[in-house]
Scaffold this motif. Structure first.
Motif, PDB file in Angstrom:
ATOM      1  N   CYS A   1      26.097  -3.376 -18.200  1.00 50.80           N
ATOM      2  CA  CYS A   1      25.509  -4.590 -17.622  1.00 50.80           C
ATOM      3  C   CYS A   1      24.063  -4.736 -18.089  1.00 50.80           C
ATOM      4  N   CYS A  11      30.169  -4.132 -17.231  1.00 53.25           N
ATOM      5  CA  CYS A  11      30.477  -5.521 -16.879  1.00 53.25           C
ATOM      6  C   CYS A  11      31.502  -6.085 -17.860  1.00 53.25           C
ATOM      7  N   SER A  22      31.115  -6.906 -12.310  1.00 59.55           N
ATOM      8  CA  SER A  22      30.571  -5.572 -12.601  1.00 59.55           C
ATOM      9  C   SER A  22      31.320  -4.496 -11.838  1.00 59.55           C
TER      10      SER A  22
END
Length: 562
Positions: free
Chosen positions: A503, A486, A479
């Protein structure tokens, strides 16, 4: 003096002689037809006469020599177009199949060393169980003929056998214990066809008529299920119906190689807790080409934590253990469509999970159970069976439900212990889902059989399996805290570039990456490599090395890049 009416006695004697002749002819006729109704009697029934007419038309449609030896078959012109249309609809070139002989011969693709193997003359009896639901009629009939022809006593390979019991010195006869030595078939006790509530009319009365009039009497039984239950439950029904020492499960779109049955029965005779599978060759769905690249090379079964079966190369450690290219070879899993098992052991082991519906997941479940509960799962190289692999399922599953996912979740709950979490990573929707049902009785079975852990399975049966939480320095998300993005596979196929995506709140399979002990950034199946020319990060498939069990590997590390 006693008077005898000579003329009357003459007529009585003549009538008695005529009656005796008629009775004798009827007896001979009954013997000739083998207890079945004569064709003329059948044809007196208009429905049976119609079936016979249709079958004669089918037989007239067959092109002599087409596809013989397993070579690719092709049609021209309008027939070619009709064949392509049938394949688009049914995932098999049915129009072509109907023009290939039902009992075509195949080239011998076995490892040449198999011809030197000597099997015991006396082997266990076999019940071959074949499940079908709306399979093409010609494909089902070809599967049946393939099994029957390979079991004929006059096949030359059966003369090459060991007729003296090595332990007792007893002389053995060719066949299963108690089998009539004059039987035209050997080892094959019965073929059980389980019709999983097909709706195609040709698989009803017409198929029954074909079997009754053209195949050996009293060999084939059809069990017609009143409702569609799916592969797993249909196989359970067939197994309950069977009487042979060994259950041999086949799909309804197979063609067996010569002498395929003895290697399976011979292994089970000497190792009753061995569950055995043949080498499964590919029969082309488009041209019915029987494809074998190298008779000495084959693969065994693996799996992914997503719950799918995979093919893997035979590991070097297994090649050393088995000792010979044609020796039984351990397989971590099986595809599930074709295998043989001692019938008593099948029930002792718990058969199939009756609450598994439809299709999918049952093959991994029984594979793990065999290994964890004391059996072995083996590929027998001298047994080969061709299988038509279709590109899609032409018929839906019961109620169009996610049977593969639900069945796999049932399997994971019972047999995978803490590693079930790797399955739920891919299928979070099934975690604690009531659709899975109660698995208490299967957990009780596991305790009753004193089965080992899934960790034992990974350590001893499949040590070369990459485990994303074990064979790593760390695992998690790559990340960027600043952007909140991500690395993500974006659900692309292998060979595609990695991308970035916001993410997820919880760890998601597409963002699950591991840094392996070998220094590779990877998922379970694929590794990343830097493609300098394109200046992006892409995937490629690499051979999996045999990973040692890590020491001090982390399951908590979040991998970050800036």
């Amino acid at each position: 003096m006693v008077y005898f009416p000579v003329r009357k006695c003459y007529h009585v004697a003549k009538i008695c002689l005529l009656l005796l002749l008629v009775v004798s002819l009827l007896a001979l006729f009954e013997h000739y037809r083998g207890g079945k109704r004569a064709t003329k009697a059948e044809l007196s029934d208009p429905i049976e006469a119609e079936y016979e007419r249709q079958i004669l038309e089918d037989e007239a449609r067959i092109i002599p020599g087409l596809g013989e030896g397993g070579v690719a078959a092709h049609l021209l012109g309008e027939d070619k177009r009709l064949g392509e249309e049938s394949e688009k609809k049914l995932a098999i070139n049915v129009h072509l199949s109907e023009r290939i002989a039902y009992n075509r011969t195949l080239k011998d693709h076995r490892n040449p060393a198999c011809k030197r193997v000597v099997y015991d003359a006396e082997l266990p009896s076999a019940s071959v169980v074949i499940i079908f639901h709306n399979e093409p009629y010609s494909v089902v009939v070809r599967t049946i003929w393939s099994v029957v022809n390979s079991a004929r006593r006059d096949q030359p390979w059966y003369q090459h056998a060991n007729f003296v019991d090595r332990d007792t010195g007893r002389t053995m006869t060719l066949g299963y214990p108690g089998q009539d030595p004059n039987s035209p078939l050997v080892y094959l006790k019965e073929i059980i066809l389980v019709d999983d509530n097909s709706t195609l009319p040709e698989l009803k009365g017409k198929l029954s008529h074909y079997i009754r009039t053209r195949l050996p009497p009293d060999l084939i039984r059809i069990l017609r299920l009143p409702d569609r239950v799916g592969l797993t439950r249909a196989r359970l029904a067939g197994a309950r119906y069977a009487a042979g020492d060994v259950l041999v499960f086949l799909d309804a779109h197979c063609e067996a190689q010569r002498d395929w049955l003895r290697p399976l029965l011979g292994r089970i005779k000497h190792a009753p807790h061995a569950v055995v599978v043949p080498i499964i060759d590919v029969v082309g769905a488009s041209d019915f080409y029987y494809s074998v690249q190298d008779p000495a090379v084959f693969q065994v079964g693996g799996f992914t934590f997503m719950g799918h079966f995979t093919w893997i190369d035979v590991p070097e450690r297994e090649k050393k253990r088995r000792g010979s290219d044609i020796s039984p070879t351990w397989s971590p899993t099986m595809a599930g469509g074709l295998f043989a098992i001692n019938r008593a052991y099948y029930w002792e082991l718990g058969a199939y999970d009756e609450q598994m519906a439809g299709w999918g997941g049952e093959n991994l479940e029984i594979s793990f159970r065999i290994w964890q509960c004391g059996g072995t799962l083996e590929t027998v190289p001298c047994s080969r069976v061709g299988h038509v692999f279709r590109s899609f399922h032409p018929y839906g599953l019961p109620a169009h439900s996610d049977t593969h996912g639900i069945n796999t979740a049932r399997m994971a709950e019972v047999w995978m212990d803490e590693y079930a979490e790797l399955f739920y990573l891919h299928r979070p929707d099934l975690r604690k889902n009531p659709k899975i049902g109660d698995v208490t009785h299967r957990r009780v079975l596991r305790e009753k059989l004193h089965c080992k852990s899934f960790q034992w399975y990974l350590d001893n049966v499949y040590p070369d399996k990459f485990v994303p939480v074990a064979h790593v320095h760390g695992y998690g998300r790559f990340s960027n805290p600043g952007s909140g993005l991500c690395l993500d596979t974006l659900q692309r196929e292998a060979g595609s570039p990695l991308g970035v995506y916001p993410c997820h709140a919880r760890l998601h399979a597409t963002q699950y990456l591991a840094l392996s002990l070998a220094g590779q950034l990877r998922t379970e199946e694929d590794c990343a490599e830097l493609q300098y020319a394109r200046e992006n990060l892409g995937w490629k498939i690499i051979p999996q090395p045999e990973f040692p069990q890590p020491e001090g590997s982390s399951s908590e590390t979040a991998l970050r890049v800036s």
